[in-house]
Design a protein around this motif. Sequence first.
Motif, PDB file in Angstrom:
ATOM      1  N   TYR A  17      -0.262   2.206 -12.164  1.00 21.80           N
ATOM      2  CA  TYR A  17      -0.056   3.466 -12.606  1.00 21.80           C
ATOM      3  C   TYR A  17       1.073   3.834 -13.917  1.00 21.80           C
ATOM      4  CZ  TYR A  17      -1.987   4.269  -8.014  1.00 21.80           C
ATOM      5  OH  TYR A  17      -2.775   4.196  -7.020  1.00 21.80           O
ATOM      6  N   ASP A  49       0.946  -1.217  -0.092  1.00 24.83           N
ATOM      7  CA  ASP A  49       0.181   0.055  -0.067  1.00 24.83           C
ATOM      8  C   ASP A  49       0.791   1.306   0.040  1.00 24.83           C
ATOM      9  OD1 ASP A  49      -2.109   1.582   0.236  1.00 24.83           O
ATOM     10  OD2 ASP A  49      -2.298   1.590   2.229  1.00 24.83           O
ATOM     11  N   LEU A  50       1.329   1.691  -1.142  1.00 18.61           N
ATOM     12  CA  LEU A  50       2.179   2.862  -1.432  1.00 18.61           C
ATOM     13  C   LEU A  50       1.513   4.026  -1.898  1.00 18.61           C
ATOM     14  CD1 LEU A  50       5.149   0.882  -2.953  1.00 18.61           C
ATOM     15  CD2 LEU A  50       4.802   1.521  -0.896  1.00 18.61           C
ATOM     16  N   ALA A  51       2.158   5.249  -1.414  1.00 20.50           N
ATOM     17  CA  ALA A  51       1.402   6.321  -2.106  1.00 20.50           C
ATOM     18  C   ALA A  51       1.623   6.536  -3.387  1.00 20.50           C
ATOM     19  CB  ALA A  51       2.151   7.626  -1.549  1.00 20.50           C
ATOM     20  N   HIS A  52       0.822   7.204  -4.300  1.00 22.66           N
ATOM     21  CA  HIS A  52       1.010   7.129  -5.615  1.00 22.66           C
ATOM     22  C   HIS A  52       2.277   7.493  -6.365  1.00 22.66           C
ATOM     23  CE1 HIS A  52      -1.120   8.377  -9.815  1.00 22.66           C
ATOM     24  NE2 HIS A  52       0.148   7.862 -10.011  1.00 22.66           N
ATOM     25  N   ALA A  53       2.935   8.548  -6.017  1.00 20.25           N
ATOM     26  CA  ALA A  53       4.058   9.081  -6.186  1.00 20.25           C
ATOM     27  C   ALA A  53       5.356   8.239  -6.063  1.00 20.25           C
ATOM     28  CB  ALA A  53       4.554  10.249  -5.450  1.00 20.25           C
ATOM     29  N   ILE A  54       5.188   7.325  -4.979  1.00 19.66           N
ATOM     30  CA  ILE A  54       6.180   6.396  -4.646  1.00 19.66           C
ATOM     31  C   ILE A  54       6.248   5.163  -5.537  1.00 19.66           C
ATOM     32  CG2 ILE A  54       7.303   4.936  -2.528  1.00 19.66           C
ATOM     33  CD1 ILE A  54       6.329   7.122  -0.620  1.00 19.66           C
ATOM     34  N   HIS A  55       4.949   4.823  -5.577  1.00 25.73           N
ATOM     35  CA  HIS A  55       4.693   3.525  -6.618  1.00 25.73           C
ATOM     36  C   HIS A  55       5.047   3.707  -7.898  1.00 25.73           C
ATOM     37  CE1 HIS A  55       1.844   0.182  -7.933  1.00 25.73           C
ATOM     38  NE2 HIS A  55       2.439   0.796  -9.172  1.00 25.73           N
ATOM     39  N   SER A  56       4.765   5.037  -8.632  1.00 25.83           N
ATOM     40  CA  SER A  56       5.040   5.500  -9.908  1.00 25.83           C
ATOM     41  C   SER A  56       6.677   5.517  -9.895  1.00 25.83           C
ATOM     42  CB  SER A  56       4.404   6.703 -10.238  1.00 25.83           C
ATOM     43  OG  SER A  56       3.201   6.620 -10.294  1.00 25.83           O
TER      44      SER A  56
END
Length: 755
Positions: free
Chosen positions: A563, A544-551
């Motif tokens: 993403y 469960d990562l933040a969108h920015a970290i995941h991307s």
Amino acid sequence: MIGTLELDDSLHATLRSDSGEPLVLQHVAITGDLRGAIFDAHVRQTFINPSAEHLEAIYSFPLPWGAQLLGVEVKLNEQLLHGSVVEKSEAQEGYERTLAEGDAAILLERGEDGNYVLNLGNLAPGERCVIDLHYGQLLQFEQGGLRLKIPTVIAPRYGDLIQDGGLQPHQVPETDLLSEYGFDLSLTLHGALAQARVGSPSHPISVSHEQTSEASGEAVTVTLGRDSYLDRDFVLVMDQLQHCSLATVAHDYVKPEQYVVTASFCPTFKATNALGQPVSPKPLSLKILVDCSGSMADDSIQAARRALHAMVARLGKEDTFSLSKFGDTVEHRSRAPWPVTEATQLSAQRWIGSLNGDMGGTELEPALTSTLALSSKDEGAVMLITDGHVSAVEAIIKRAKSSKQRIFVIGIGSSASEGLLRRLAIATKGACDFVAPGEAVEPAILRMFNRMRTPNVTDVTIEWPEGIEPRDITALDSAAFEGDTLHVSAWFESAPTGTVTLKARLAGDTRPQILGQVELKAEAAALSSTTLSRLAAAKRLSEDLAHAIHSKIALDYQLVSQYTSFLLIHQREEQERALDMPRLHKIKQMLPAGYGGSSQVLMMSCSMVSYTDHADLGTPSLLRNPRQSTDSALAEDLSELSENYSIPAFLRRGLDDTQSSYHDGEIIKLNRTRIWSRIDSNGKRERAIINKSPTGVGVRVWYFNDLDQIYSFVDYSFKHVAEGVLLSLGFVKMPKQLSELSPWARIKLTWKARE
């Protein structure tokens, strides 16, 4: 039928369109290496545009559970092309802009259901495109064995894939009864895996041994023993493995001077009390829930019955159990769990024997909710038996997770939805196993009972060698079972050495217990690529990562994810550019073998042997369709073949049924008081009607295109099975009054066969 079958000089039949051109998806070939804890594979998909206009071909396909796409290589008319992974919105905008400019583009995206969608934009007339997909997977060893499952088809799913499943309209896969795609497979087993016994419950295989320069000195190559099709998952079973915990070290993909370690533990448990004395497993309180929807008819429900009989037989005198079945509705055999007595076991065996795939749709969420609510004195566990062909995945997982009860799953069928079923088990700290049609169920049931009797594990932790701290680490699974592999990966500034220890607390014991240890060596593993670090990064993306970290992680490691997407743009010469937007062509899935009782999968015994040459088992697709000829000699050959091969029912009509053969222009009198209808992906209406089968047994479903031409018919043993399949294919039954008033019910229909 609308298409024709042509037999070439090699006696291999190819399904062709009205114009005589071959279909867009020509062939799929899978190759791979199994070494240590890693499966490194390539999937080669060959496409061709047989039409006289530019096409946008869309093809949805699955990858194995936990596998990560690592690379895409494209050959367009023998020209080698490469693209890159970019933000999803950037990929979509670039793809559409390129098509509008008349150039070619390839977009590969991942759907919310975990399947991949390949978009081939502006494929020119006659153009050939070969896609080479590279993926990797961390292998999951289970209690001394390994079961490799490679999915090849996406089965129809119950529900709304757009509203409930989160897919975009173009991502929704469609199934065509007449689609047929061949595939080849070659896998090489290295090291300790080459010493295992191997077999396949899904396909005949050939096994060959060869000497190598590796330390083990031997490798084993597994290939298919006969022509195969994308209508069932390929399953390879390996046992007698002396698997123990191991560690793999490799250089990082992003920072090659750094290292990634993946520790693969094979936990061992010692259930003891506070004094360190061994304790017996707690009695089970088991709630059994079995899927009896239409998609489970015939092969799948037979496998479910075998599993249930084996399950009830393994219950102990201190255990309790309940029995429930579901489809459109859920039915409980009792209001609370029964004790295990001769009377309750006898009643259970009778109940199991009466099960059929006759309960309509797959309303899994309300059935699961109702079963979880059954009263139980002790902490209960749910045993779910299903094929998992549903759309509302997220809602089901959310409801199950909130119950605080462990859910164990047996996936049934030739194309069980592994993604949903494993996610459901993991979210509730349960486990998942699978049984293919014809496969012995006892090993899976034995493994599952071993897991269910394992105490709950809490506070799972990793201890790294003293003085060594990773700069990053993947999350540990919250559940662990004896003999089932548990992976953890970490990044280090320098090559680590020493012992890595897996610890946890068992329910009822306050002391941490060592479940496994691995030794880290100074040198990096001799991997030919940076597969290990990219698989570790993919594991981080599942958290469960933040969108920015995941991307950022996905872009750094060039991974297609929630993403991000793969985009390739090919600028054509001015005279080669398309002058109009391409025509959309969705490549449809084959109907999975055994789905909804529409065919019967060959009951193949998974004897763990090394198969020799099976070249003589190849069967041309024309010989799998007795409608193409009424020749008595051919019918005799087909009768013999049908006893030995998995032949879909709609290609395996009664061989001495004269009503199974029709002539061009022949008028067929059909009862059309109840009409089924759907709109296909091109906005055209298709209809279906159910009549008595001319064989005198069961029913026959007739399928009509928008020109009122019959393009296929399928025989079923029972009407409710036929209706379940129609529902799963997106057909809706018109009310009787509307059916009788419909002008379509009064026109003449002709069989458009081509001999």
